[in-house]
Motif scaffolding. Structure first.
Motif, short mmCIF file in Angstrom:
data_model
loop_
_atom_site.label_atom_id
_atom_site.label_comp_id
_atom_site.label_asym_id
_atom_site.label_seq_id
_atom_site.Cartn_x
_atom_site.Cartn_y
_atom_site.Cartn_z
N LYS A 67 -67.61 -26.95 8.05
CA LYS A 67 -66.92 -27.99 7.28
C LYS A 67 -66.69 -27.52 5.84
N PHE A 68 -67.70 -26.86 5.28
CA PHE A 68 -67.54 -26.33 3.93
C PHE A 68 -66.42 -25.30 3.89
N PHE A 74 -65.12 -18.85 -9.72
CA PHE A 74 -65.63 -19.80 -8.73
C PHE A 74 -65.20 -19.43 -7.31
N SER A 75 -63.93 -19.10 -7.15
CA SER A 75 -63.42 -18.76 -5.82
C SER A 75 -64.13 -17.54 -5.24
N LYS A 76 -64.40 -16.56 -6.08
CA LYS A 76 -65.09 -15.36 -5.60
C LYS A 76 -66.54 -15.65 -5.22
N MET A 77 -67.19 -16.52 -5.98
CA MET A 77 -68.56 -16.89 -5.64
C MET A 77 -68.59 -17.66 -4.31
N CYS A 78 -67.58 -18.50 -4.10
CA CYS A 78 -67.48 -19.23 -2.82
C CYS A 78 -67.28 -18.25 -1.66
N LYS A 79 -66.46 -17.23 -1.91
CA LYS A 79 -66.20 -16.23 -0.87
C LYS A 79 -67.48 -15.46 -0.54
N PHE A 90 -70.47 -16.55 -0.87
CA PHE A 90 -71.34 -17.50 -0.17
C PHE A 90 -70.94 -17.63 1.30
N THR A 91 -69.64 -17.77 1.56
CA THR A 91 -69.20 -17.90 2.95
C THR A 91 -69.44 -16.61 3.73
N ASP A 92 -69.30 -15.47 3.07
CA ASP A 92 -69.60 -14.19 3.74
C ASP A 92 -71.08 -14.14 4.15
N ALA A 93 -71.94 -14.56 3.23
CA ALA A 93 -73.38 -14.56 3.53
C ALA A 93 -73.70 -15.55 4.65
N GLY A 94 -73.02 -16.70 4.63
CA GLY A 94 -73.23 -17.70 5.67
C GLY A 94 -72.79 -17.22 7.04
N ASN A 126 -76.64 -16.61 -2.76
CA ASN A 126 -75.20 -16.75 -2.99
C ASN A 126 -74.81 -18.21 -3.19
N TYR A 127 -75.54 -19.11 -2.57
CA TYR A 127 -75.30 -20.54 -2.83
C TYR A 127 -75.59 -20.85 -4.31
N ASN A 128 -76.68 -20.32 -4.82
CA ASN A 128 -77.03 -20.56 -6.22
C ASN A 128 -76.03 -19.93 -7.18
N TYR A 129 -75.51 -18.75 -6.83
CA TYR A 129 -74.47 -18.15 -7.66
C TYR A 129 -73.24 -19.05 -7.71
#
Length: 352
Positions: A262-263, A294-299, A301-305, A331-334
């Motif tokens: 969903k995220f 922000f977008s790169k940190m989200c990316k 995070f999703t890669d780690a997930g 990566n969530y914290n980043y």
């Protein structure tokens, strides 16, 4: 007779002029009072707006603090439980590798000192403002967390040193007592943290979706698009993290995985909206910050997930599982740090 009439007319004229002057002054006074009242109302409204913004910044910061403190504390306990055998079963000939446990204990000490100084030594936490009830409750509970962290890290460092230095090979008598002491310290810390975490979530701000189509000013519209995107993405991230926190080796991952998907969908949708929106020369820097930070940190995070959900079900042992789990947490914290930085940038923008 004519003279009397003239004098009477003159008196009447003077009275009328004086009356008009008095009325004008009275109107002026009343007008001034009304103006003062309006000014006072405006000031109150501005104060309310500032307080609301302060509450939001306060909440965002303590969400970041909560995540980092929780991760540091849980990792110590998790590494202790996975690295150290049942104390009663330990023998002097056992070879115990306590490297991860010691590193986690040292990290907990670092996190404790960082936030203790921030709260009590003129750091960022000491300078945050919020409405009285919110500030008093959250700060009061966090001070209790700091006390629990101090006891927990002192105990953890002592126990970690006992095993990493192989002291247990010379004196096994401390093993059981240290185990009980560490678990008791963790229990106190965990109880304080749970109370603190609940108080932070209690003050989660109500999200208000902005009607983009109703905004005519292009800069205001750009700000509204970014705010909607950041908040929608954060809400989806928090929903995921609530389910993800505390996952265990060989545990059920299905629900957290659903929230992770969903995220991903939310972030993809919100990013498309931001990247396709119009930004003026005055607001482009906010778009660039979204895109480049922000977008790169989200990316990341999703890669780690994705890596976690692909590989953790087949992890050969708890240590491998923990590495994958910790990568998601970090990566969530980043990403949360990037959110806080960028949301403050957007909040500070003023349309002229």
């Amino acid at each position: 007779m004519n003279k009397i009439k003239f004098i009477s007319a003159l008196l009447i004229t003077v009275i009328l002029v004086t009356s008009c002057s008095i009325v004008d002054k009275l109107k002026e006074k009343l007008g001034s009072k009304d103006s003062g009242d309006k000014k006072e109302e405006t000031t109150k409204e501005e104060t309310k707006e500032v307080t609301s913004t302060a509450d939001l910044e306060f909440y965002n910061k303590y969400i970041e603090v909560s995540n980092k403190v929780q991760d540091a504390g849980e990792k110590v306990y998790k590494d202790y439980m996975s690295s150290i055998p049942e104390p009663k079963s330990i023998s002097k000939s056992d070879f115990i590798i306590a490297v991860s446990f010691k590193l986690s204990a040292d990290n907990l000490e670092r996190v404790y000192k960082e936030y203790n100084r921030s709260m009590f030594d003129g750091g960022e936490l000491s300078k945050l403002n919020a409405s009285d009830e919110m500030k008093n409750e959250i700060e009061g509970n966090f001070k209790d967390v700091l006390k629990g962290m101090q006891e927990f890290y002192n105990t953890s460092v002592k126990v970690a040193e006992y095993y990493s230095s192989s002291e247990y090979k010379n004196d096994l008598s401390k093993a059981v007592g240290y185990d009980e002491e560490l678990k008791a310290a963790y229990g106190k810390y965990k109880a304080a943290f749970d109370k603190f975490s609940a108080s932070v979530k209690k003050y989660k701000p109500q999200r208000k979706q902005r009607d983009i189509e109703s905004i005519s000013n292009p800069d205001e519209k750009a700000v509204a698009i970014l705010m909607n995107s950041y908040e929608n993405t954060l809400d989806a991230a928090e929903e995921f993290y609530d389910e993800f926190s505390g996952l265990e080796f060989k545990g059920d991952q299905q629900k957290s995985k659903e929230f992770f998907r969903k995220f991903e969908d939310t972030f993809k949708k919100e990013k498309e909206i931001v990247m396709s929106a119009e930004f003026s020369d005055k607001t482009k820097y906010m778009k660039y910050s979204y895109e480049d930070y922000f977008s790169k940190m989200c990316k990341m995070f999703t890669d780690a997930g994705n890596k976690f959900y692909d590989k953790s079900p087949d992890a050969k042992d708890e240590r491998e599982f923990n590495r994958l789990y910790d990568d998601v947490v970090n990566n969530y914290n980043y990403m949360i740090t990037a959110y806080n930085t960028n949301i403050n940038i957007v909040n500070s923008f003023r349309v002229y």
